[in-house]
Design a protein around this motif. Structure first.
Motif, mmCIF file in Angstrom:
data_model
loop_
_atom_site.group_PDB
_atom_site.id
_atom_site.type_symbol
_atom_site.label_atom_id
_atom_site.label_comp_id
_atom_site.label_asym_id
_atom_site.label_seq_id
_atom_site.Cartn_x
_atom_site.Cartn_y
_atom_site.Cartn_z
ATOM 1 N N HIS A 4 4.519 -6.566 2.800
ATOM 2 C CA HIS A 4 3.481 -6.412 3.832
ATOM 3 C C HIS A 4 3.712 -7.311 5.045
ATOM 4 O O HIS A 4 2.758 -7.810 5.649
ATOM 5 C CB HIS A 4 2.088 -6.694 3.248
ATOM 6 C CG HIS A 4 1.807 -6.001 1.952
ATOM 7 N ND1 HIS A 4 2.221 -4.718 1.695
ATOM 8 C CD2 HIS A 4 1.157 -6.414 0.832
ATOM 9 C CE1 HIS A 4 1.830 -4.367 0.471
ATOM 10 N NE2 HIS A 4 1.204 -5.372 -0.078
ATOM 11 N N ASP A 26 1.794 0.726 0.549
ATOM 12 C CA ASP A 26 0.614 -0.020 0.077
ATOM 13 C C ASP A 26 -0.496 0.944 -0.331
ATOM 14 O O ASP A 26 -1.673 0.684 -0.125
ATOM 15 C CB ASP A 26 0.107 -1.002 1.140
ATOM 16 C CG ASP A 26 -0.847 -2.038 0.554
ATOM 17 O OD1 ASP A 26 -0.720 -2.355 -0.649
ATOM 18 O OD2 ASP A 26 -1.735 -2.520 1.287
ATOM 19 N N SER A 33 4.807 -2.660 5.384
ATOM 20 C CA SER A 33 3.706 -2.060 4.616
ATOM 21 C C SER A 33 2.462 -2.914 4.792
ATOM 22 O O SER A 33 2.524 -4.048 5.250
ATOM 23 C CB SER A 33 4.081 -1.999 3.123
ATOM 24 O OG SER A 33 4.357 -3.300 2.629
ATOM 25 N N GLY A 34 1.316 -2.336 4.449
ATOM 26 C CA GLY A 34 0.091 -3.121 4.398
ATOM 27 C C GLY A 34 -0.483 -3.546 5.732
ATOM 28 O O GLY A 34 -1.471 -4.275 5.779
ATOM 29 N N LYS A 39 1.561 -10.323 5.788
ATOM 30 C CA LYS A 39 0.145 -10.169 6.116
ATOM 31 C C LYS A 39 -0.341 -11.002 7.310
ATOM 32 O O LYS A 39 -1.268 -11.817 7.185
ATOM 33 C CB LYS A 39 -0.712 -10.480 4.879
ATOM 34 C CG LYS A 39 -0.503 -9.499 3.741
ATOM 35 C CD LYS A 39 -1.594 -9.627 2.703
ATOM 36 C CE LYS A 39 -1.597 -8.423 1.778
ATOM 37 N NZ LYS A 39 -2.725 -8.427 0.838
#
Length: 252
Positions: A140, A209, A172-173, A143
């Motif tokens: 991710h 995700d 992702s995410g 994040k």
């Protein structure tokens, strides 16, 4: 969060993958238990489109090496993950027992997925320096705080880690770190610019995700972010991003 407070099974995902022309997926642990690892392996056994599993073991356990050796005998078991982002000890990955467990991965050519928040990037940089022969992937893009457009410290951390050629990055995410209800494509471009520049086209890979992405619009909306951005890549780079890099990294 109510939209994901139910069971999601392979039969829920397969139609989505078919619609998008995606041949297969890697199932990654969410629960920190060996029961989760066994569960995902059983799903992979029953569904050909699940090409690999990233499970969980307690790396700090005295018998971690034996556990990893046992799981390595499963053809679809590709590696492991620990939910480091949720640990009170933000530097848990530097725990000597944890690192000792990680050392066992190289013997079986298994990978490790790194799930962290940006405040752990510095510790992660120290961590990966100790394992030159082990493949890691940042989940991710670590994040970043996309919602509030914070990126300076995250960018420094990502660029430092990317200098290690055994570390890859999963795109992702991102939608779940943006404003769930009002994000736009432009919100993600600065972060994607950093990741692609730092890691290069050969060490980035697509990740959905799913089903967590459903809280911020769903699979199709999430996909629009990366499709829009990667449209500028060459045909070869797109092929690597959408599949070939994941095949190489996870030994699919």
């Amino acid at each position: 969060m109510s939209v994901i407070q139910r069971d999601f099974m392979p039969d829920d995902l397969k139609p989505i993958l078919d619609k998008q022309g995606i041949d297969g997926c890697v199932a990654v642990q969410a629960d920190q238990s060996e029961a989760e690892t066994e569960f995902l392996l059983s799903l992979a056994d029953g569904h050909d489109f699940i090409k690999g599993v990233v499970g969980w073991v307690d790396f700090r356990a005295a018998d971690a090496g034996k556990l990893i050796e046992r799981y390595s005998k499963f053809n679809k078991l590709k590696g492991f993950r620990h939910v480091l982002q949720g640990e009170a000890d933000r530097a848990l990955m530097l725990n000597p027992q944890f690192m000792n467990g990680i050392r066992a991965l190289k013997r079986h050519d298994l990978i490790y997925d790194i799930l962290i928040f940006p405040d752990q990037l510095g510790y992660t940089h120290q961590f990966v320096k100790n394992f030159s022969g082990t493949r890691f992937v940042i989940d991710h893009i670590a994040k970043p705080d996309i919602k509030n457009k914070n990126m300076d410290k995250w960018e420094m951390g990502i660029r430092a880690i990317a200098r290690h050629e055994n570390v890859w990055c999963k795109i992702s995410g991102m939608v779940t770190e943006a404003d769930w209800f009002s994000w736009t494509l432009s919100d993600f471009k600065p972060y994607l610019d950093v990741v692609f520049e730092a890691f290069g086209a050969n060490r980035v890979m697509f990740g959905s995700d799913w089903p967590v992405c459903n809280v911020a619009g769903g699979y199709q909306q999430m996909l629009s972010v990366v499709k829009n951005y990667t449209a500028r890549l060459s045909e070869d780079e797109q092929a690597r991003f959408w599949g070939l890099n994941a095949v190489e990294f996870y030994n699919l």
